[in-house]
Design a protein around this motif. Structure first.
Motif, mmCIF file in Angstrom:
data_model
loop_
_atom_site.group_PDB
_atom_site.id
_atom_site.type_symbol
_atom_site.label_atom_id
_atom_site.label_comp_id
_atom_site.label_asym_id
_atom_site.label_seq_id
_atom_site.Cartn_x
_atom_site.Cartn_y
_atom_site.Cartn_z
ATOM 1 N N VAL A 1 1.210 -1.526 0.195
ATOM 2 C CA VAL A 1 -0.255 -0.336 0.201
ATOM 3 C C VAL A 1 0.742 1.237 0.081
ATOM 4 O O VAL A 1 2.081 1.581 0.807
ATOM 5 C CB VAL A 1 -1.256 -0.154 1.331
ATOM 6 C CG1 VAL A 1 -1.634 1.504 1.785
ATOM 7 C CG2 VAL A 1 -2.297 -1.240 1.088
ATOM 8 N N GLY A 2 0.793 2.203 -1.075
ATOM 9 C CA GLY A 2 1.255 3.309 -1.180
ATOM 10 C C GLY A 2 0.076 4.648 -0.449
ATOM 11 O O GLY A 2 -0.954 4.741 -1.671
ATOM 12 N N ARG A 3 0.391 5.985 0.344
ATOM 13 C CA ARG A 3 -0.584 6.443 0.709
ATOM 14 C C ARG A 3 -0.058 8.208 -0.328
ATOM 15 O O ARG A 3 1.382 8.252 1.002
ATOM 16 C CB ARG A 3 -1.288 6.885 2.340
ATOM 17 C CG ARG A 3 -2.043 5.271 1.925
ATOM 18 C CD ARG A 3 -1.923 5.167 3.889
ATOM 19 N NE ARG A 3 -1.364 4.872 4.468
ATOM 20 C CZ ARG A 3 -1.090 5.217 6.066
ATOM 21 N NH1 ARG A 3 -2.536 6.069 6.098
ATOM 22 N NH2 ARG A 3 -0.315 5.683 6.725
ATOM 23 N N LEU A 4 -0.964 8.121 -0.168
ATOM 24 C CA LEU A 4 -0.469 10.239 -0.048
ATOM 25 C C LEU A 4 -1.140 11.168 0.152
ATOM 26 O O LEU A 4 -2.340 10.874 -0.091
ATOM 27 C CB LEU A 4 -0.063 9.977 -2.720
ATOM 28 C CG LEU A 4 -0.310 11.683 -2.054
ATOM 29 C CD1 LEU A 4 1.152 12.450 -1.992
ATOM 30 C CD2 LEU A 4 -0.165 12.720 -3.724
ATOM 31 N N THR A 5 -1.084 11.851 1.752
ATOM 32 C CA THR A 5 -1.360 12.816 2.053
ATOM 33 C C THR A 5 -0.706 14.331 2.172
ATOM 34 O O THR A 5 0.535 14.112 2.103
ATOM 35 C CB THR A 5 -1.582 12.477 3.627
ATOM 36 O OG1 THR A 5 -0.525 12.745 4.085
ATOM 37 C CG2 THR A 5 -2.002 10.925 3.274
ATOM 38 N N PRO A 6 -1.322 15.071 2.594
ATOM 39 C CA PRO A 6 -0.676 16.678 2.626
ATOM 40 C C PRO A 6 0.150 16.324 3.397
ATOM 41 O O PRO A 6 1.619 17.593 3.946
ATOM 42 C CB PRO A 6 -1.690 17.413 3.045
ATOM 43 C CG PRO A 6 -3.173 17.051 2.436
ATOM 44 C CD PRO A 6 -2.597 15.574 2.431
ATOM 45 N N ALA A 7 0.658 15.455 4.164
ATOM 46 C CA ALA A 7 1.550 15.411 5.658
ATOM 47 C C ALA A 7 2.904 14.764 4.745
ATOM 48 O O ALA A 7 4.238 14.671 5.328
ATOM 49 C CB ALA A 7 1.086 14.111 6.562
ATOM 50 N N GLY A 8 3.363 14.094 3.712
ATOM 51 C CA GLY A 8 3.595 13.453 3.193
ATOM 52 C C GLY A 8 3.291 11.924 2.406
ATOM 53 O O GLY A 8 1.838 11.326 1.784
ATOM 54 N N VAL A 9 4.288 11.179 2.392
ATOM 55 C CA VAL A 9 4.578 9.394 1.620
ATOM 56 C C VAL A 9 5.061 8.596 2.573
ATOM 57 O O VAL A 9 5.375 8.804 3.341
ATOM 58 C CB VAL A 9 5.277 9.634 0.336
ATOM 59 C CG1 VAL A 9 4.734 7.749 -0.271
ATOM 60 C CG2 VAL A 9 4.118 10.433 -0.752
#
Length: 453
Positions: free
Chosen positions: A53-61
């Motif tokens: 799983v890879g996640r992109l959020t405003p806080a980073g990856v």
């Protein structure tokens, strides 16, 4: 029909299943919850060999992984991404359109190699936008295309012969019909216009600008030690497929780290491909089969804060992939698996926690003669007609705009497609025959259909 052929047919269903009812944003699951989801899918449900799983959020990856070949916690394990390839091909089209090299409403025939001739059709010619939005009227695949692991690649001359004998029944732009053939043609036209092979265009127009390290049709030497092995739904390893003319529709290998970088084109206004990404989302057409809008490559679900983008893929050599994105919120999720069982529910749940995870199913058996009672045509209130038939693998359901789907019994008058989580519950009438059915899939409102013949 063997297992690999069933997997190939199911690949086209991922688009239809992406059309979920838009769930409201909520608190995203933390790493402990994500780890528990992955462990349950691999160890308890036995529905995956390895997951990343890879996640992109405003806080980073961030990345999470579990299972065999999921050991690269930095998201660098390389998987076949199947129909997620179409997003890359559509981005190539949008990039060329923003450069003024092609027009979305321009006839594709103006830029195809001389040996490729589009089928005749009533009305206007097929355009680039028609191909990229699955509205050209072309079939899912050519009937002479061999499928399954180890099958020979489909070649340009075969596609040429198939198109030469094909006649379209409806004008382009009128009907959504998911088509791998359409994206193969799109790749051919873009390559011809640019004077470069698809693989070169991919590298120069997308990989280099976005900093992608491990995305290619043919894995580079630096990628080979990180390649995952695909598995069928019984967790048996499969040999990789080979792609030639069909590569733009589903032939790419990639990793979660690269796919998260790909998402940045849609969430970061400073991305070198942000203009092309915006054009992909601006060109949309209705897709009743999706219960959504079809953009260039992406499926668009809902509006406002509840809206999001999705694309799913299921490869016949034992890989599944899902990618979802909420551009205004700067969030996205990628889920990759080296098993031919869908993972779209995980991706959507991690983006929209109200979206439920798929259930585990207990499959039973029914004698072949008992299946005949369900055969018929069933119509939804929207007018869409679903067809139930039988074959050597049992009962089949034809969803409008998608390939045939085998469904297995789970109880009295209840069936499921466990790979993608579609449930079909038949309603029995006073005469003892099915009068209709209710179709369910995770996160979507139930769809009722009545038997018409």
């Amino acid at each position: 029909m063997d297992i690999s052929r069933r997997a190939f047919q199911l690949a086209g269903l991922s688009a239809w299943l992406g059309g979920a009812a838009a769930a409201q944003p909520g608190s995203a699951p933390d790493e402990a919850r994500i780890g528990a989801i992955l462990r349950e899918r691999v160890d308890e449900q036995k529905k995956a060999v390895g997951l990343v799983v890879g996640r992109l959020t405003p806080a980073g990856v961030s990345f999470d992984a579990y299972g065999a070949r999921g050991r690269h916690s930095n998201g660098r394990t390389v998987f076949r991404i199947a129909s997620l390839t179409k997003l890359f091909t559509a981005l190539l089209l949008a990039d060329m359109a923003t450069r003024g090299e092609v027009g979305l409403d321009e006839p594709v025939s103006d830029h195809l190699p001389p040996e490729l001739r589009l089928p005749t059709s009533p009305g206007r010619p097929i355009t680039f936008a028609d191909l990229a939005t699955h509205t050209a009227g072309l079939p899912f695949r050519a009937p002479d295309q061999a499928v399954g692991p180890g099958a020979p690649p489909y070649r340009l001359e075969q596609l040429q012969r198939f198109l030469a004998g094909l006649t379209l029944e409806e004008p382009p732009g009128q009907k959504w019909l998911y088509s791998n053939v359409g994206y193969a043609l799109l790749g051919q036209a873009l390559s011809q216009r640019a004077g470069a092979r698809y693989t070169v265009l991919l590298r120069e127009r997308i990989a280099f600008p976005l900093g992608l390290q491990a995305t290619a049709v043919v894995p580079a030497r630096t990628m080979r030690s990180r390649l995952a092995t695909g598995h069928d739904e019984d967790l048996r390893p499969l040999p990789p497929s080979r792609f030639e003319v069909m590569a733009p529709s589903g032939g790419l290998w990639s990793c979660a780290a690269d796919l998260v970088r790909f998402l940045s084109a849609f969430t970061d206004p400073a991305s070198p491909l942000s203009r092309a990404a915006a054009l992909m989302l601006a060109a949309t057409r209705p897709a009743p089969g999706l219960r959504a809008q079809q953009a260039l490559g992406w499926e668009v679900h809902g509006q406002g804060e509840a809206g999001y983008l999705s694309k799913d893929g299921l490869a016949d050599d034992g890989f599944t992939a899902a990618i979802v994105c909420d551009p205004p919120a700067g969030r996205g999720v990628v889920v990759l698996s080296n098993t031919a069982i869908g993972v779209s529910d995980i991706a959507r749940h991690l983006l929209r926690p109200d979206y439920p995870l798929a259930k585990a199913y207990r499959i039973t058996t029914l004698p072949a003669e008992a299946l005949g009672r369900y055969v018929g045509r069933y119509q939804a209130p929207t007018g869409a007609v679903f067809v139930v038939s039988t074959s050597d693998v049992g009962l089949l359901l034809q969803i409008p705009g998608a390939p045939l789907m085998p469904i297995a019994p789970t109880g009295a008058d209840a069936f499921v497609q466990p790979q993608v989580g579609v449930e079909v519950d038949f309603r029995i009438g006073p005469d003892g025959r099915p009068a209709g059915f209710v179709l369910r899939s995770a996160g979507r409102p139930p769809l009722e259909a009545r038997r018409i013949e």
